[in-house]
Design a protein around this motif. Structure first.
Motif, PDB file in Angstrom:
ATOM      1  N   VAL A 299     -14.346 -22.985 -29.186  1.00  0.00           N
ATOM      2  CA  VAL A 299     -12.998 -23.249 -28.696  1.00  0.00           C
ATOM      3  C   VAL A 299     -12.997 -23.319 -27.168  1.00  0.00           C
ATOM      4  O   VAL A 299     -13.602 -22.472 -26.504  1.00  0.00           O
ATOM      5  N   ALA A 300     -12.309 -24.310 -26.628  1.00  0.00           N
ATOM      6  CA  ALA A 300     -12.155 -24.420 -25.176  1.00  0.00           C
ATOM      7  C   ALA A 300     -10.709 -24.153 -24.785  1.00  0.00           C
ATOM      8  O   ALA A 300      -9.776 -24.502 -25.525  1.00  0.00           O
ATOM      9  N   THR A 301     -10.524 -23.525 -23.645  1.00  0.00           N
ATOM     10  CA  THR A 301      -9.205 -23.377 -23.039  1.00  0.00           C
ATOM     11  C   THR A 301      -9.243 -24.025 -21.662  1.00  0.00           C
ATOM     12  O   THR A 301     -10.259 -23.953 -20.960  1.00  0.00           O
ATOM     13  N   ILE A 302      -8.147 -24.654 -21.303  1.00  0.00           N
ATOM     14  CA  ILE A 302      -8.060 -25.289 -19.994  1.00  0.00           C
ATOM     15  C   ILE A 302      -7.295 -24.356 -19.061  1.00  0.00           C
ATOM     16  O   ILE A 302      -6.089 -24.148 -19.229  1.00  0.00           O
ATOM     17  N   LEU A 303      -8.004 -23.769 -18.108  1.00  0.00           N
ATOM     18  CA  LEU A 303      -7.351 -22.954 -17.087  1.00  0.00           C
ATOM     19  C   LEU A 303      -6.892 -23.935 -16.008  1.00  0.00           C
ATOM     20  O   LEU A 303      -7.601 -24.211 -15.049  1.00  0.00           O
ATOM     21  N   THR A 304      -5.692 -24.467 -16.216  1.00  0.00           N
ATOM     22  CA  THR A 304      -5.252 -25.628 -15.451  1.00  0.00           C
ATOM     23  C   THR A 304      -4.988 -25.341 -13.974  1.00  0.00           C
ATOM     24  O   THR A 304      -5.011 -26.274 -13.165  1.00  0.00           O
ATOM     25  N   GLY A 305      -4.717 -24.075 -13.636  1.00  0.00           N
ATOM     26  CA  GLY A 305      -4.454 -23.786 -12.234  1.00  0.00           C
ATOM     27  C   GLY A 305      -4.329 -22.304 -11.970  1.00  0.00           C
ATOM     28  O   GLY A 305      -4.108 -21.509 -12.881  1.00  0.00           O
ATOM     29  N   GLY A 306      -4.475 -21.964 -10.714  1.00  0.00           N
ATOM     30  CA  GLY A 306      -4.362 -20.568 -10.305  1.00  0.00           C
ATOM     31  C   GLY A 306      -3.343 -20.360  -9.210  1.00  0.00           C
ATOM     32  O   GLY A 306      -3.389 -19.363  -8.496  1.00  0.00           O
ATOM     33  N   ASN A 307      -2.391 -21.289  -9.098  1.00  0.00           N
ATOM     34  CA  ASN A 307      -1.439 -21.247  -7.980  1.00  0.00           C
ATOM     35  C   ASN A 307      -0.187 -20.455  -8.335  1.00  0.00           C
ATOM     36  O   ASN A 307       0.864 -21.012  -8.627  1.00  0.00           O
ATOM     37  N   ILE A 308      -0.309 -19.155  -8.307  1.00  0.00           N
ATOM     38  CA  ILE A 308       0.829 -18.276  -8.547  1.00  0.00           C
ATOM     39  C   ILE A 308       1.009 -17.363  -7.348  1.00  0.00           C
ATOM     40  O   ILE A 308       0.034 -16.848  -6.781  1.00  0.00           O
ATOM     41  N   ASP A 309       2.268 -17.197  -6.937  1.00  0.00           N
ATOM     42  CA  ASP A 309       2.543 -16.285  -5.816  1.00  0.00           C
ATOM     43  C   ASP A 309       2.080 -14.877  -6.185  1.00  0.00           C
ATOM     44  O   ASP A 309       2.246 -14.433  -7.328  1.00  0.00           O
ATOM     45  N   LEU A 310       1.508 -14.177  -5.218  1.00  0.00           N
ATOM     46  CA  LEU A 310       1.036 -12.819  -5.477  1.00  0.00           C
ATOM     47  C   LEU A 310       2.178 -11.918  -5.938  1.00  0.00           C
ATOM     48  O   LEU A 310       2.024 -11.136  -6.873  1.00  0.00           O
ATOM     49  N   THR A 311       3.346 -12.049  -5.293  1.00  0.00           N
ATOM     50  CA  THR A 311       4.472 -11.202  -5.692  1.00  0.00           C
ATOM     51  C   THR A 311       4.898 -11.503  -7.126  1.00  0.00           C
ATOM     52  O   THR A 311       5.253 -10.590  -7.872  1.00  0.00           O
ATOM     53  N   THR A 312       4.863 -12.767  -7.504  1.00  0.00           N
ATOM     54  CA  THR A 312       5.210 -13.137  -8.877  1.00  0.00           C
ATOM     55  C   THR A 312       4.215 -12.559  -9.855  1.00  0.00           C
ATOM     56  O   THR A 312       4.587 -12.002 -10.899  1.00  0.00           O
ATOM     57  N   PHE A 313       2.937 -12.666  -9.532  1.00  0.00           N
ATOM     58  CA  PHE A 313       1.901 -12.119 -10.403  1.00  0.00           C
ATOM     59  C   PHE A 313       2.105 -10.621 -10.608  1.00  0.00           C
ATOM     60  O   PHE A 313       2.061 -10.122 -11.738  1.00  0.00           O
ATOM     61  N   LEU A 314       2.326  -9.892  -9.512  1.00  0.00           N
ATOM     62  CA  LEU A 314       2.502  -8.442  -9.606  1.00  0.00           C
ATOM     63  C   LEU A 314       3.776  -8.087 -10.376  1.00  0.00           C
ATOM     64  O   LEU A 314       3.788  -7.157 -11.179  1.00  0.00           O
ATOM     65  N   ASN A 315       4.836  -8.871 -10.153  1.00  0.00           N
ATOM     66  CA  ASN A 315       6.078  -8.619 -10.877  1.00  0.00           C
ATOM     67  C   ASN A 315       5.923  -8.867 -12.373  1.00  0.00           C
ATOM     68  O   ASN A 315       6.438  -8.108 -13.197  1.00  0.00           O
ATOM     69  N   VAL A 316       5.204  -9.936 -12.716  1.00  0.00           N
ATOM     70  CA  VAL A 316       4.974 -10.252 -14.131  1.00  0.00           C
ATOM     71  C   VAL A 316       4.176  -9.143 -14.794  1.00  0.00           C
ATOM     72  O   VAL A 316       4.498  -8.679 -15.896  1.00  0.00           O
ATOM     73  N   MET A 317       3.128  -8.698 -14.119  1.00  0.00           N
ATOM     74  CA  MET A 317       2.303  -7.637 -14.693  1.00  0.00           C
ATOM     75  C   MET A 317       3.110  -6.349 -14.866  1.00  0.00           C
ATOM     76  O   MET A 317       3.007  -5.672 -15.892  1.00  0.00           O
ATOM     77  N   ASN A 318       3.950  -6.040 -13.886  1.00  0.00           N
ATOM     78  CA  ASN A 318       4.746  -4.814 -13.959  1.00  0.00           C
ATOM     79  C   ASN A 318       5.817  -4.918 -15.042  1.00  0.00           C
ATOM     80  O   ASN A 318       6.039  -3.975 -15.810  1.00  0.00           O
ATOM     81  N   THR A 319       6.475  -6.081 -15.118  1.00  0.00           N
ATOM     82  CA  THR A 319       7.539  -6.277 -16.098  1.00  0.00           C
ATOM     83  C   THR A 319       7.033  -6.153 -17.529  1.00  0.00           C
ATOM     84  O   THR A 319       7.697  -5.584 -18.402  1.00  0.00           O
ATOM     85  N   HIS A 320       5.826  -6.685 -17.777  1.00  0.00           N
ATOM     86  CA  HIS A 320       5.306  -6.750 -19.143  1.00  0.00           C
ATOM     87  C   HIS A 320       4.222  -5.698 -19.414  1.00  0.00           C
ATOM     88  O   HIS A 320       3.504  -5.792 -20.399  1.00  0.00           O
ATOM     89  N   LYS A 321       4.140  -4.701 -18.531  1.00  0.00           N
ATOM     90  CA  LYS A 321       3.053  -3.727 -18.631  1.00  0.00           C
ATOM     91  C   LYS A 321       3.014  -3.035 -19.989  1.00  0.00           C
ATOM     92  O   LYS A 321       1.959  -2.949 -20.633  1.00  0.00           O
TER      93      LYS A 321
END
Length: 330
Positions: A299-321
Protein backbone atom coordinates in the motif's frame (compact mmCIF):
# COMPACT_ATOMS: atom_id res chain seq x y z
CA UNK A 1 -9.61 9.26 -23.62
CA UNK A 2 -6.75 10.03 -21.21
CA UNK A 3 -5.89 13.65 -20.52
CA UNK A 4 -2.48 13.19 -22.17
CA UNK A 5 -0.19 10.53 -23.60
CA UNK A 6 2.69 8.76 -21.89
CA UNK A 7 5.03 10.58 -24.27
CA UNK A 8 3.59 13.92 -23.17
CA UNK A 9 4.04 12.89 -19.54
CA UNK A 10 7.67 11.92 -20.10
CA UNK A 11 8.28 15.36 -21.63
CA UNK A 12 6.59 17.03 -18.66
CA UNK A 13 8.75 15.01 -16.28
CA UNK A 14 11.87 16.31 -18.01
CA UNK A 15 10.57 19.87 -17.55
CA UNK A 16 9.53 19.39 -13.93
CA UNK A 17 12.87 17.90 -12.92
CA UNK A 18 14.53 21.21 -13.75
CA UNK A 19 13.00 22.43 -10.50
CA UNK A 20 11.60 19.44 -8.60
CA UNK A 21 14.06 16.56 -8.15
CA UNK A 22 12.47 13.12 -7.91
CA UNK A 23 10.99 12.82 -4.43
CA UNK A 24 11.73 9.71 -2.35
CA UNK A 25 9.50 6.75 -1.60
CA UNK A 26 10.30 5.27 1.80
CA UNK A 27 9.01 2.20 3.61
CA UNK A 28 9.29 3.25 7.25
CA UNK A 29 9.66 0.27 9.64
CA UNK A 30 7.77 1.98 12.46
CA UNK A 31 4.80 2.64 10.20
CA UNK A 32 4.74 -1.05 9.35
CA UNK A 33 4.83 -1.90 13.06
CA UNK A 34 2.00 0.53 13.68
CA UNK A 35 -0.25 -0.74 10.89
CA UNK A 36 0.90 -4.28 10.12
CA UNK A 37 0.92 -3.23 6.46
CA UNK A 38 3.77 -2.75 3.96
CA UNK A 39 3.42 1.03 3.65
CA UNK A 40 5.29 3.03 1.02
CA UNK A 41 5.21 6.80 1.54
CA UNK A 42 5.63 9.09 -1.46
CA UNK A 43 7.22 12.17 0.09
CA UNK A 44 5.79 15.08 -1.87
CA UNK A 45 6.44 17.16 1.23
CA UNK A 46 10.07 17.15 0.03
CA UNK A 47 9.55 19.40 -3.02
CA UNK A 48 10.96 22.96 -3.05
CA UNK A 49 7.53 24.34 -2.08
CA UNK A 50 6.79 21.56 0.42
CA UNK A 51 3.91 20.20 -1.67
CA UNK A 52 3.12 18.15 -4.78
CA UNK A 53 1.48 21.25 -6.27
CA UNK A 54 4.91 22.60 -7.25
CA UNK A 55 4.86 20.22 -10.20
CA UNK A 56 1.53 21.42 -11.57
CA UNK A 57 2.04 25.16 -11.43
CA UNK A 58 5.50 24.89 -12.93
CA UNK A 59 4.17 22.81 -15.86
CA UNK A 60 1.12 25.01 -16.39
CA UNK A 61 3.10 28.25 -16.67
CA UNK A 62 5.76 26.58 -18.82
CA UNK A 63 3.07 25.48 -21.30
CA UNK A 64 1.56 28.96 -21.25
CA UNK A 65 4.90 30.53 -22.13
CA UNK A 66 5.57 28.01 -24.90
CA UNK A 67 2.21 28.92 -26.44
CA UNK A 68 3.56 32.42 -27.02
CA UNK A 69 0.82 34.08 -24.97
CA UNK A 70 2.60 35.83 -22.10
CA UNK A 71 -0.17 37.37 -19.97
CA UNK A 72 -0.02 40.66 -18.09
CA UNK A 73 -0.68 38.75 -14.89
CA UNK A 74 -1.79 35.44 -13.44
CA UNK A 75 -4.61 35.15 -10.93
CA UNK A 76 -5.90 32.17 -9.00
CA UNK A 77 -7.59 31.16 -5.76
CA UNK A 78 -5.98 28.84 -3.26
CA UNK A 79 -5.56 27.75 0.35
CA UNK A 80 -1.78 27.91 -0.20
CA UNK A 81 -0.01 25.07 -1.97
CA UNK A 82 -1.48 25.72 -5.42
CA UNK A 83 -0.77 29.41 -4.95
CA UNK A 84 2.88 28.81 -4.14
CA UNK A 85 3.31 26.81 -7.33
CA UNK A 86 1.62 29.47 -9.47
CA UNK A 87 3.67 32.23 -7.85
CA UNK A 88 6.85 30.28 -8.47
CA UNK A 89 6.07 29.68 -12.14
CA UNK A 90 5.02 33.29 -12.64
CA UNK A 91 8.10 34.78 -10.98
CA UNK A 92 10.47 32.54 -12.97
CA UNK A 93 8.89 33.95 -16.13
CA UNK A 94 8.64 37.60 -14.96
CA UNK A 95 4.84 37.57 -14.77
CA UNK A 96 3.00 39.27 -11.87
CA UNK A 97 0.79 36.90 -9.87
CA UNK A 98 -2.28 37.68 -7.80
CA UNK A 99 -3.28 34.97 -5.37
CA UNK A 100 -6.67 35.14 -3.63
CA UNK A 101 -6.92 33.35 -0.28
CA UNK A 102 -9.86 33.14 2.14
CA UNK A 103 -10.06 34.95 5.46
CA UNK A 104 -8.19 33.13 8.20
CA UNK A 105 -5.88 31.36 5.76
CA UNK A 106 -2.57 29.98 6.99
CA UNK A 107 -0.27 32.90 7.75
CA UNK A 108 2.78 30.81 6.97
CA UNK A 109 1.39 29.77 3.58
CA UNK A 110 0.56 33.40 2.85
CA UNK A 111 4.13 34.35 3.76
CA UNK A 112 5.53 31.61 1.54
CA UNK A 113 3.48 32.80 -1.44
CA UNK A 114 4.70 36.34 -0.95
CA UNK A 115 8.28 35.04 -0.73
CA UNK A 116 7.79 33.37 -4.13
CA UNK A 117 6.71 36.75 -5.52
CA UNK A 118 2.90 36.67 -5.26
CA UNK A 119 0.57 39.54 -4.46
CA UNK A 120 -1.63 37.87 -1.83
CA UNK A 121 -5.23 39.11 -1.65
CA UNK A 122 -7.39 38.04 1.31
CA UNK A 123 -11.04 37.82 0.25
CA UNK A 124 -13.88 35.36 0.80
CA UNK A 125 -15.00 33.19 3.69
CA UNK A 126 -13.72 29.98 2.08
CA UNK A 127 -11.95 28.71 -1.04
CA UNK A 128 -15.06 28.74 -3.22
CA UNK A 129 -15.79 32.37 -2.37
CA UNK A 130 -12.15 33.27 -3.05
CA UNK A 131 -12.48 31.62 -6.46
CA UNK A 132 -15.32 34.04 -7.31
CA UNK A 133 -13.13 37.01 -6.34
CA UNK A 134 -10.29 35.67 -8.49
CA UNK A 135 -12.65 35.47 -11.46
CA UNK A 136 -13.68 39.08 -10.87
CA UNK A 137 -10.03 40.18 -10.91
CA UNK A 138 -9.53 38.27 -14.13
CA UNK A 139 -12.50 40.02 -15.74
CA UNK A 140 -11.56 43.49 -14.45
CA UNK A 141 -7.85 43.46 -15.30
CA UNK A 142 -7.52 40.92 -18.09
CA UNK A 143 -5.31 38.60 -16.04
CA UNK A 144 -4.96 34.99 -17.04
CA UNK A 145 -7.01 32.82 -14.67
CA UNK A 146 -5.22 29.68 -13.51
CA UNK A 147 -7.96 27.16 -12.66
CA UNK A 148 -7.76 24.67 -9.79
CA UNK A 149 -7.98 21.83 -12.32
CA UNK A 150 -6.55 21.75 -15.85
CA UNK A 151 -4.89 19.25 -18.17
CA UNK A 152 -1.49 20.91 -17.79
CA UNK A 153 -1.78 21.07 -14.01
CA UNK A 154 -2.64 17.37 -13.89
CA UNK A 155 0.15 16.55 -16.32
CA UNK A 156 2.67 18.21 -14.04
CA UNK A 157 1.26 16.58 -10.92
CA UNK A 158 1.27 13.24 -12.74
CA UNK A 159 5.05 13.24 -12.73
CA UNK A 160 4.89 12.16 -9.07
CA UNK A 161 2.57 9.30 -10.04
CA UNK A 162 5.02 8.21 -12.74
CA UNK A 163 7.88 8.24 -10.21
CA UNK A 164 5.86 6.22 -7.70
CA UNK A 165 4.71 3.51 -10.09
CA UNK A 166 8.23 3.08 -11.42
CA UNK A 167 9.81 3.03 -7.98
CA UNK A 168 7.51 0.44 -6.38
CA UNK A 169 6.26 -2.49 -8.41
CA UNK A 170 2.95 -4.28 -7.88
CA UNK A 171 1.24 -1.80 -5.60
CA UNK A 172 -2.15 -3.13 -4.54
CA UNK A 173 -3.65 0.10 -3.24
CA UNK A 174 -2.82 3.81 -3.14
CA UNK A 175 -4.50 6.25 -0.74
CA UNK A 176 -4.54 9.89 -1.87
CA UNK A 177 -6.31 12.99 -0.54
CA UNK A 178 -8.82 14.88 -2.66
CA UNK A 179 -8.90 18.66 -2.74
CA UNK A 180 -9.87 19.78 -6.23
CA UNK A 181 -8.84 16.45 -7.74
CA UNK A 182 -5.50 16.84 -9.55
CA UNK A 183 -3.65 14.38 -7.31
CA UNK A 184 -6.08 11.48 -7.54
CA UNK A 185 -6.72 12.09 -11.24
CA UNK A 186 -2.99 11.94 -11.91
CA UNK A 187 -2.72 8.54 -10.20
CA UNK A 188 -5.70 7.20 -12.14
CA UNK A 189 -4.47 8.55 -15.48
CA UNK A 190 -0.90 7.27 -15.14
CA UNK A 191 -2.04 3.90 -13.81
CA UNK A 192 -4.17 3.46 -16.92
CA UNK A 193 -1.40 4.67 -19.25
CA UNK A 194 0.95 2.07 -17.75
CA UNK A 195 -1.68 -0.68 -17.85
CA UNK A 196 -1.53 -1.35 -14.10
CA UNK A 197 -4.27 -2.71 -11.83
CA UNK A 198 -3.53 -0.74 -8.66
CA UNK A 199 -6.65 0.36 -6.80
CA UNK A 200 -6.89 4.09 -6.10
CA UNK A 201 -8.80 5.22 -3.02
CA UNK A 202 -9.53 8.90 -2.55
CA UNK A 203 -9.71 10.41 0.93
CA UNK A 204 -11.76 13.36 2.11
CA UNK A 205 -12.32 14.91 5.51
CA UNK A 206 -15.70 14.14 7.10
CA UNK A 207 -16.16 17.89 7.51
CA UNK A 208 -15.42 18.48 3.80
CA UNK A 209 -16.82 15.38 2.15
CA UNK A 210 -18.33 16.72 -1.07
CA UNK A 211 -16.30 14.35 -3.25
CA UNK A 212 -17.18 11.36 -1.07
CA UNK A 213 -20.87 12.21 -1.28
CA UNK A 214 -20.54 12.77 -5.03
CA UNK A 215 -18.80 9.43 -5.54
CA UNK A 216 -21.55 7.63 -3.62
CA UNK A 217 -24.28 9.43 -5.56
CA UNK A 218 -22.60 9.12 -8.96
CA UNK A 219 -23.07 12.84 -9.56
CA UNK A 220 -21.89 16.17 -8.15
CA UNK A 221 -23.11 16.90 -4.62
CA UNK A 222 -22.28 20.26 -3.07
CA UNK A 223 -22.02 20.89 0.64
CA UNK A 224 -22.80 24.07 2.55
CA UNK A 225 -19.47 24.13 4.40
CA UNK A 226 -16.00 22.60 4.35
CA UNK A 227 -14.83 23.34 7.87
CA UNK A 228 -11.75 21.17 8.30
CA UNK A 229 -8.30 22.07 9.59
CA UNK A 230 -7.02 19.97 6.64
CA UNK A 231 -7.31 23.00 4.39
CA UNK A 232 -5.95 21.19 1.32
CA UNK A 233 -9.18 19.16 1.25
CA UNK A 234 -11.59 22.03 2.04
CA UNK A 235 -13.69 21.74 -1.12
CA UNK A 236 -17.49 21.96 -1.11
CA UNK A 237 -18.13 22.21 -4.87
CA UNK A 238 -16.72 19.28 -6.92
CA UNK A 239 -15.97 20.20 -10.52
CA UNK A 240 -17.30 18.09 -13.38
CA UNK A 241 -14.03 17.05 -15.07
CA UNK A 242 -12.17 15.61 -12.08
CA UNK A 243 -15.37 14.01 -10.76
CA UNK A 244 -15.88 12.19 -14.05
CA UNK A 245 -12.35 10.76 -13.90
CA UNK A 246 -12.78 9.75 -10.25
CA UNK A 247 -16.14 8.07 -10.89
CA UNK A 248 -14.64 6.00 -13.70
CA UNK A 249 -11.25 5.21 -12.19
CA UNK A 250 -11.31 5.23 -8.39
CA UNK A 251 -12.03 2.14 -6.32
CA UNK A 252 -13.65 4.21 -3.57
CA UNK A 253 -13.71 7.61 -1.89
CA UNK A 254 -13.70 7.50 1.91
CA UNK A 255 -13.89 10.07 4.67
CA UNK A 256 -11.84 10.39 7.85
CA UNK A 257 -12.52 12.45 10.96
CA UNK A 258 -10.51 15.38 12.25
CA UNK A 259 -9.29 13.16 15.09
CA UNK A 260 -8.18 10.42 12.70
CA UNK A 261 -6.27 12.97 10.63
CA UNK A 262 -4.64 14.31 13.77
CA UNK A 263 -3.65 10.78 14.79
CA UNK A 264 -2.01 10.24 11.39
CA UNK A 265 -0.15 13.55 11.69
CA UNK A 266 1.20 12.39 15.03
CA UNK A 267 2.09 8.98 13.58
CA UNK A 268 4.08 10.59 10.77
CA UNK A 269 5.93 12.77 13.24
CA UNK A 270 6.71 9.97 15.70
CA UNK A 271 7.50 7.23 13.15
CA UNK A 272 9.25 9.22 10.41
CA UNK A 273 10.01 12.67 11.91
CA UNK A 274 8.09 14.25 9.03
CA UNK A 275 5.65 17.07 9.64
CA UNK A 276 2.50 16.44 7.58
CA UNK A 277 -0.24 18.95 6.94
CA UNK A 278 -3.80 17.70 7.36
CA UNK A 279 -4.36 16.72 3.73
CA UNK A 280 -0.95 15.06 3.61
CA UNK A 281 -1.80 12.92 6.65
CA UNK A 282 -5.32 11.97 5.54
CA UNK A 283 -4.23 9.01 3.34
CA UNK A 284 -2.40 7.45 6.29
CA UNK A 285 -5.47 8.09 8.44
CA UNK A 286 -7.60 6.13 5.98
CA UNK A 287 -5.07 3.30 5.84
CA UNK A 288 -4.91 3.10 9.63
CA UNK A 289 -8.70 2.99 9.81
CA UNK A 290 -8.82 0.12 7.30
CA UNK A 291 -5.61 -1.67 8.36
CA UNK A 292 -7.39 -4.96 9.15
CA UNK A 293 -8.47 -5.37 5.52
CA UNK A 294 -5.03 -4.45 4.16
CA UNK A 295 -2.89 -7.12 5.81
CA UNK A 296 -0.55 -8.69 3.25
CA UNK A 297 -1.08 -5.83 0.78
CA UNK A 298 1.46 -3.43 -0.70
CA UNK A 299 0.00 0.00 0.00
CA UNK A 300 1.22 3.50 -0.84
CA UNK A 301 0.20 6.76 0.80
CA UNK A 302 0.81 10.15 -0.74
CA UNK A 303 2.20 12.60 1.81
CA UNK A 304 1.14 15.48 -0.38
CA UNK A 305 2.57 18.30 1.72
CA UNK A 306 3.99 19.47 4.99
CA UNK A 307 2.90 23.11 4.94
CA UNK A 308 1.09 23.51 8.23
CA UNK A 309 1.53 26.43 10.62
CA UNK A 310 3.35 25.38 13.78
CA UNK A 311 0.64 26.91 15.96
CA UNK A 312 -2.03 25.00 14.04
CA UNK A 313 -0.12 21.75 14.39
CA UNK A 314 0.29 22.23 18.15
CA UNK A 315 -3.35 23.24 18.55
CA UNK A 316 -4.54 20.19 16.60
CA UNK A 317 -2.40 17.87 18.68
CA UNK A 318 -3.61 19.45 21.92
CA UNK A 319 -7.28 19.49 20.88
CA UNK A 320 -7.29 15.81 19.88
CA UNK A 321 -4.82 14.54 22.48
CA UNK A 322 -7.27 12.39 24.41
CA UNK A 323 -8.97 11.01 21.29
CA UNK A 324 -5.60 10.14 19.74
CA UNK A 325 -4.66 8.25 22.88
CA UNK A 326 -7.92 6.31 22.75
CA UNK A 327 -7.43 5.43 19.08
CA UNK A 328 -3.83 4.32 19.69
CA UNK A 329 -4.87 1.94 22.48
CA UNK A 330 -7.85 0.52 20.62
Amino acid sequence: MPLFSLQDLEAAHTTVRQFVPETPVYAWPLLKERTGVDVFVKHENHTPTGSFKARGGFTYVDALMKSGEKPNGLVTATRGNHGQSVALGATRNSIPSYIVVPEGNSQEKNAAMRAFGANVIIAGKDFDESRVVAQQLKDEHGYHMVPPFHENLVKGVSTYALELYRAIADLDVIYVPIGMGSGICSLITVRDLLGLKTKIIGVTAQNANAFALSFAAGKAVQTETANTFADGMACRDPQAQPLEIILKGAEDVVSVSETQIAEAMMAYYKDTHNLAEGAGAAPLAALMTNRTNLQGKRVATILTGGNIDLTTFLNVMNTHKQEIGALASA
